[in-house]
Design an enzyme around this catalytic site. Structure first.
Site, PDB file in Angstrom:
ATOM      1  N   HIS A 129       2.696  -2.040   4.169  1.00 23.50           N
ATOM      2  CA  HIS A 129       3.717  -3.092   4.247  1.00 23.50           C
ATOM      3  C   HIS A 129       4.821  -2.720   3.257  1.00 23.50           C
ATOM      4  O   HIS A 129       4.575  -2.664   2.050  1.00 23.50           O
ATOM      5  CB  HIS A 129       3.113  -4.461   3.904  1.00 23.50           C
ATOM      6  N   GLU A 184       5.771  -4.390  -0.266  1.00 23.10           N
ATOM      7  CA  GLU A 184       4.727  -4.619  -1.271  1.00 23.10           C
ATOM      8  C   GLU A 184       4.837  -3.528  -2.335  1.00 23.10           C
ATOM      9  O   GLU A 184       4.119  -2.531  -2.332  1.00 23.10           O
ATOM     10  CB  GLU A 184       3.365  -4.673  -0.582  1.00 23.10           C
ATOM     11  N   HIS A 205      -2.255  -3.296  -1.530  1.00 21.39           N
ATOM     12  CA  HIS A 205      -1.294  -4.287  -1.029  1.00 21.39           C
ATOM     13  C   HIS A 205      -1.009  -5.327  -2.103  1.00 21.39           C
ATOM     14  O   HIS A 205      -1.712  -5.403  -3.111  1.00 21.39           O
ATOM     15  CB  HIS A 205      -1.882  -5.033   0.181  1.00 21.39           C
ATOM     16  N   GLU A 242      -5.757  -6.475  -2.495  1.00 21.26           N
ATOM     17  CA  GLU A 242      -4.592  -7.367  -2.641  1.00 21.26           C
ATOM     18  C   GLU A 242      -4.417  -7.605  -4.133  1.00 21.26           C
ATOM     19  O   GLU A 242      -5.288  -8.168  -4.786  1.00 21.26           O
ATOM     20  CB  GLU A 242      -4.845  -8.695  -1.912  1.00 21.26           C
TER      21      GLU A 242
HETATM   22 ZN   LIG Z   1       0.063  -5.927   2.779  1.00 20.63          ZN
END
Ligand SMILES: [Zn+2]
Length: 326
Positions: A53, A56, A150, A213
């Site tokens: 992504h 990020e 992420h 994350e």
């Molecule tokens: Zn992500």
């Protein structure tokens, strides 16, 4: 030496695609994809990816700094390492994705999306991982790891957490220990296959894989990398193949996915506010979502929500419900 993030953002490869340093060999395999090989034999093959992504940014900067230290020789490399800057066009646009979310496309699922830079890139990354693990195995590096880094878009009651792909074999105790040392507050165990990068590496290459994350995303340069100090130290220990530091603070919480809320009808309604924090709890009986022919309610005494999103396309996941693992 070159800077991986700068070259990736500029879309220019290094002057030479391969090079030797006194302490390691490097190879630029594709835009934003760098393989590093130590001179001495090693047993581990590690893939570290960020920027699947594009907005990020903190994990991208973290990974770039780690590579800079390895190239400079200030940190020893004792694993075969593949560094992946996932989605360069979306990194340049500072967007999660340009056409479609790449982290739904792996394991061949890119074929189900309209062709785009992202479907091409997902396919390319699948090939590069296959090639990397094959050549690492041939050199004796048979223990496979993949950590996909992420940051969450929304706020979260657990700031840092890991998502373990569904796999029939148990998750390795070694990886779980490393995740503890990385300072994650929670681990989420998926119960079904998915199109994530980490699911792909787990399923196809039997790697010990996890999506991490690591907090909230901010624009490039705006990140307080101090927030990421524990994961940084854990990654440094990983690439240098030394034991990670002892965990600070409380033990991780382990959550099992118990419901996948799918948006299958046009009249789908999600009864969780769009700004609900990840891991917000809902009581038994609470109506989570409804659509023609199907309703979702909390079945356990309490379930917590992850990634609620009413605006996904038809057939896609609008949220996950979790319970603490016993
Ligand atoms: Zn992500």
């Amino acid at each position: 030496m070159f800077d991986v993030l700068t070259l990736t953002m500029e879309g220019t490869p290094p002057a030479q695609p391969v090079g030797q340093l006194p302490h390691l060999d490097w190879q630029w395999l594709a835009e934003g994809v760098l393989e590093l090989s130590p001179r001495q034999p090693c047993t581990r093959a590690v893939v570290l990816s960020a920027g699947i992504h594009g907005n990020e940014t903190a994990p991208i900067e973290l990974l770039n700094q780690l590579v800079a230290d390895l190239l400079a020789g200030t940190r020893p490399l004792r694993v075969r390492l593949l560094v992946v800057m996932g989605n360069p066009p979306s990194m340049r646009a500072n967007k999660r994705f340009v056409q479609a979310d790449m982290n739904r496309m792996f394991g061949g699922r890119h074929a189900r999306f309209p062709p785009s830079d992202e479907t091409v890139r997902a396919q390319q990354l699948e090939h590069l991982l296959a090639q990397f693990f094959r050549s690492a195995t041939a050199s004796g590096a048979t223990q496979r790891y993949h950590y996909d880094l992420h940051t969450a878009i929304r706020g979260s009651l657990h700031l840092r957490f890991g998502l373990l792909p569904f796999q029939p074999r148990p998750h390795s105790p070694e990886m779980l220990r490393w995740l503890e040392s990385a300072g994650l507050e929670a681990l989420v165990y998926h119960r079904s296959p998915g199109g994530t990068f980490s699911h792909f590496s787990s399923e196809v290459f039997q790697a010990d894989s996890c999506t991490l994350e690591l907090g909230k995303a901010l624009p490039f340069g705006g990140n307080d990398l101090g927030q990421f100090s524990q994961i940084k130290r854990a990654l440094e220990a990983l690439v240098s193949d030394v034991p990670a530091a002892e965990r600070q603070g409380e033990p991780m919480k382990h959550y099992q996915v118990v419901q996948d809320i799918l948006r299958e009808q046009q009249d789908f309604e999600l009864h969780i506010p769009a700004d609900a924090l990840n891991f917000t709890a809902y009581p038994q009986g609470y109506m989570l979502a409804e659509q023609s022919g199907k309703t979702y309610r909390v079945e356990h005494t309490e379930e917590v929500v992850l990634f609620p999103n009413p605006n996904v396309g038809l057939g896609l996941r609008a949220g996950l419900m979790l319970v603490l693992k016993s």
